[in-house]
Design an enzyme around this catalytic site. Structure first.
Site, PDB file in Angstrom:
ATOM      1  N   HIS A  35       0.844  -1.193   0.000  1.00 40.65           N
ATOM      2  CA  HIS A  35       0.000   0.000   0.000  1.00 40.65           C
ATOM      3  C   HIS A  35       0.883   1.250   0.000  1.00 40.65           C
ATOM      4  O   HIS A  35       2.094   1.166   0.141  1.00 40.65           O
ATOM      5  CB  HIS A  35      -0.823   0.073   1.295  1.00 40.65           C
ATOM      6  CG  HIS A  35      -1.674  -1.103   1.597  1.00 40.65           C
ATOM      7  ND1 HIS A  35      -3.022  -1.111   1.338  1.00 40.65           N
ATOM      8  CD2 HIS A  35      -1.400  -2.298   2.178  1.00 40.65           C
ATOM      9  CE1 HIS A  35      -3.535  -2.268   1.736  1.00 40.65           C
ATOM     10  NE2 HIS A  35      -2.576  -2.999   2.252  1.00 40.65           N
ATOM     11  N   GLU A 117       2.515  -0.826   4.408  1.00 39.51           N
ATOM     12  CA  GLU A 117       2.301   0.537   3.933  1.00 39.51           C
ATOM     13  C   GLU A 117       3.653   1.182   3.657  1.00 39.51           C
ATOM     14  O   GLU A 117       4.559   1.105   4.493  1.00 39.51           O
ATOM     15  CB  GLU A 117       1.577   1.378   4.988  1.00 39.51           C
ATOM     16  CG  GLU A 117       0.184   0.921   5.312  1.00 39.51           C
ATOM     17  CD  GLU A 117      -0.880   1.423   4.359  1.00 39.51           C
ATOM     18  OE1 GLU A 117      -0.549   2.170   3.406  1.00 39.51           O
ATOM     19  OE2 GLU A 117      -2.055   1.078   4.582  1.00 39.51           O
ATOM     20  N   HIS A 156      -2.425  -2.965  -3.455  1.00 37.25           N
ATOM     21  CA  HIS A 156      -3.806  -2.733  -3.050  1.00 37.25           C
ATOM     22  C   HIS A 156      -4.675  -2.486  -4.275  1.00 37.25           C
ATOM     23  O   HIS A 156      -5.819  -2.920  -4.340  1.00 37.25           O
ATOM     24  CB  HIS A 156      -3.843  -1.537  -2.096  1.00 37.25           C
ATOM     25  CG  HIS A 156      -5.062  -1.473  -1.245  1.00 37.25           C
ATOM     26  ND1 HIS A 156      -5.330  -0.388  -0.446  1.00 37.25           N
ATOM     27  CD2 HIS A 156      -6.087  -2.340  -1.039  1.00 37.25           C
ATOM     28  CE1 HIS A 156      -6.469  -0.593   0.201  1.00 37.25           C
ATOM     29  NE2 HIS A 156      -6.950  -1.765  -0.138  1.00 37.25           N
ATOM     30  N   ASP A 166      -3.374   2.440  -4.870  1.00 35.77           N
ATOM     31  CA  ASP A 166      -2.018   2.330  -4.343  1.00 35.77           C
ATOM     32  C   ASP A 166      -1.431   0.927  -4.510  1.00 35.77           C
ATOM     33  O   ASP A 166      -2.195  -0.025  -4.588  1.00 35.77           O
ATOM     34  CB  ASP A 166      -1.991   2.753  -2.863  1.00 35.77           C
ATOM     35  CG  ASP A 166      -2.958   1.955  -1.977  1.00 35.77           C
ATOM     36  OD1 ASP A 166      -4.132   1.822  -2.341  1.00 35.77           O
ATOM     37  OD2 ASP A 166      -2.523   1.486  -0.905  1.00 35.77           O
TER      38      ASP A 166
END
Length: 188
Positions: A35, A117, A156, A166
């Protein structure tokens, strides 16, 4: 070299999030989802991402935060722009990062995935340090959770098309895969 003890990364700053629960099958960890996140959008650094993942985002700190401060989301890991790592949820637990999602005809990716992330935005180039940390983390996760094979690494945007974008066009998948190969060769 990164190490994992009890489903926690020893080298990561531990920021435990309440936004997780048990996996339906704790032995089924078979997908890695990449992400990006920046808070406020397009801005890097600061306490805002950990605050969001810990339900402590101040809605008055930025106009955008008024829209998202009640979200209950998390991820297993965050890789900052300098390559440093934070962990919010142990890998054997279900972090709330993918939302409505599907991979290879299987729904609910949170049930069987690890979410990483990258501090970034869809159209802002990622830093070399982030690619290095992501490659090192990926190899470690694959050692501990061997069902996460290279074809089971995705973005994602791929598991929630039309809803998420993303890690975006700025993420260089070829560079990441090359870094994985180099990292594995260095470890051999």
């Amino acid at each position: 070299m990164l190490t994992l003890t009890g489903h926690r990364l020893d080298q990561a700053h531990w920021c435990p999030s309440p936004n997780f629960n048990d996996r339906p099958d704790p032995d089924d960890i078979s997908l890695l989802v990449i992400h990006n996140i920046s808070l406020p959008p397009g801005q890097f650094g600061g306490p805002w991402i950990p605050a969001l993942f810990n339900n402590a985002l101040d809605p008055d700190a930025h106009p955008y935060f008024r829209e998202i401060h009640e979200l209950r989301v998390s991820s297993h890991f965050l890789i900052r722009r300098d390559g440093s790592l934070l962990q919010f949820v142990p890998c054997d637990k279900r972090a709330w990062h993918a939302g409505v999602s599907q991979f290879e005809q299987r729904d609910n990716c949170n049930d069987y995935s690890i979410g990483v992330e990258l501090e970034g935005a869809d159209t802002v180039p990622y830093e070399a340090a982030q690619y290095r940390s992501l490659a090192a983390l990926t190899v470690l996760l694959q050692q501990h959770y061997p069902a996460i094979t290279d074809p089971r690494i995705t973005g994602h945007e791929h598991i929630a098309p039309g809803r998420k974008t993303d890690p975006g066009p700025a993420f260089q998948w070829a560079r990441y895969r090359d870094d994985l190969v180099r990292f594995r060769e260095e470890m051999a």
